[in-house]
Motif scaffolding. Structure first.
Motif, PDB file in Angstrom:
ATOM      1  N   GLU A 130      -2.584   9.790  -0.574  1.00  0.00           N
ATOM      2  CA  GLU A 130      -2.758   8.826  -1.664  1.00  0.00           C
ATOM      3  C   GLU A 130      -1.422   8.332  -2.215  1.00  0.00           C
ATOM      4  O   GLU A 130      -1.180   8.340  -3.420  1.00  0.00           O
ATOM      5  N   VAL A 131      -0.546   7.890  -1.315  1.00  0.00           N
ATOM      6  CA  VAL A 131       0.790   7.430  -1.690  1.00  0.00           C
ATOM      7  C   VAL A 131       0.831   5.907  -1.717  1.00  0.00           C
ATOM      8  O   VAL A 131       0.466   5.246  -0.743  1.00  0.00           O
ATOM      9  N   TYR A 132       1.290   5.372  -2.845  1.00  0.00           N
ATOM     10  CA  TYR A 132       1.507   3.929  -3.000  1.00  0.00           C
ATOM     11  C   TYR A 132       2.992   3.676  -3.159  1.00  0.00           C
ATOM     12  O   TYR A 132       3.714   4.458  -3.770  1.00  0.00           O
ATOM     13  N   ARG A 133       3.453   2.530  -2.607  1.00  0.00           N
ATOM     14  CA  ARG A 133       4.855   2.137  -2.731  1.00  0.00           C
ATOM     15  C   ARG A 133       4.936   0.688  -3.200  1.00  0.00           C
ATOM     16  O   ARG A 133       4.091  -0.132  -2.864  1.00  0.00           O
ATOM     17  N   CYS A 134       5.983   0.410  -3.958  1.00  0.00           N
ATOM     18  CA  CYS A 134       6.225  -0.941  -4.451  1.00  0.00           C
ATOM     19  C   CYS A 134       6.404  -1.896  -3.278  1.00  0.00           C
ATOM     20  O   CYS A 134       7.108  -1.582  -2.313  1.00  0.00           O
ATOM     21  N   LYS A 135       5.781  -3.044  -3.346  1.00  0.00           N
ATOM     22  CA  LYS A 135       5.869  -4.055  -2.281  1.00  0.00           C
ATOM     23  C   LYS A 135       7.288  -4.574  -2.113  1.00  0.00           C
ATOM     24  O   LYS A 135       7.706  -4.918  -1.016  1.00  0.00           O
ATOM     25  N   TYR A 136       8.056  -4.609  -3.189  1.00  0.00           N
ATOM     26  CA  TYR A 136       9.372  -5.241  -3.166  1.00  0.00           C
ATOM     27  C   TYR A 136      10.509  -4.276  -2.827  1.00  0.00           C
ATOM     28  O   TYR A 136      11.407  -4.626  -2.074  1.00  0.00           O
ATOM     29  N   CYS A 137      10.477  -3.063  -3.381  1.00  0.00           N
ATOM     30  CA  CYS A 137      11.613  -2.145  -3.173  1.00  0.00           C
ATOM     31  C   CYS A 137      11.212  -0.847  -2.482  1.00  0.00           C
ATOM     32  O   CYS A 137      12.052  -0.011  -2.206  1.00  0.00           O
ATOM     33  N   GLU A 138       9.914  -0.664  -2.235  1.00  0.00           N
ATOM     34  CA  GLU A 138       9.353   0.507  -1.582  1.00  0.00           C
ATOM     35  C   GLU A 138       9.513   1.795  -2.377  1.00  0.00           C
ATOM     36  O   GLU A 138       9.419   2.894  -1.837  1.00  0.00           O
ATOM     37  N   GLU A 139       9.723   1.674  -3.683  1.00  0.00           N
ATOM     38  CA  GLU A 139       9.757   2.846  -4.562  1.00  0.00           C
ATOM     39  C   GLU A 139       8.387   3.503  -4.550  1.00  0.00           C
ATOM     40  O   GLU A 139       7.364   2.842  -4.703  1.00  0.00           O
ATOM     41  N   LYS A 140       8.366   4.819  -4.390  1.00  0.00           N
ATOM     42  CA  LYS A 140       7.113   5.570  -4.352  1.00  0.00           C
ATOM     43  C   LYS A 140       6.563   5.718  -5.767  1.00  0.00           C
ATOM     44  O   LYS A 140       7.297   6.033  -6.706  1.00  0.00           O
TER      45      LYS A 140
END
Length: 145
Positions: A130-140
């Motif tokens: 259940e890991v989401y990352r920012c679309k722009y910077c890939e911050e978890k």
């Protein structure tokens, strides 16, 4: 005895963790649906399965509510779709592939943090964990749901 009538067309969200209904109310923007929609929230109801639970009844046209975000909040919620006073579908919730403007990127250098008008978009990168990352910077995303 508490009596909340049935609904003609809309949703019944059941098996919500006790105390989580306001989070769902805010994230689904239910307060913005307008005066033609009726919403009933039942908090801390007794449940044989869960001990205590919340329930939300939303009476409005089905297309007016985006239910994808529920999968992010808790994919164990039961979503019953009601038409003509009867449950016509029990929808299984899944983690959405993309969520928009629900969580915020914590990276101070991310463009979504600097540009106020830019949507906060997170992509599901690891469904099992259940890991989401920012679309722009890939911050978890590391916050709690």
């Amino acid at each position: 005895m508490l009596n909340i009538s049935g609904i003609h067309e809309g949703f019944v969200l059941d098996h919500i963790k006790a105390g989580e209904s306001m989070t769902i109310y805010n994230n689904l923007h239910l307060g913005e649906l307008g005066s033609d929609c009726t919403i009933a929230m039942i908090m801390n109801a007794k449940s044989n399965k869960m001990g205590r639970k919340d329930i939300i009844k939303i009476e409005c046209p089905i297309e007016r509510v985006d239910l994808d975000i529920l999968g992010f909040i808790d994919h164990n919620i039961t979503c019953n779709i009601v038409k003509a006073d009867a449950i016509v579908e029990k929808r299984q919730l899944r983690l959405p592939k993309e969520i928009k403007n629900v969580i915020k990127c914590k990276n101070p250098r991310c463009i979504s943090t600097v540009e106020q008008e830019l949507d906060q978009v997170f992509i599901l990168t690891d469904e099992e964990n259940e890991v989401y990352r920012c679309k722009y910077c890939e911050e978890k995303y590391t916050g709690t749901k």
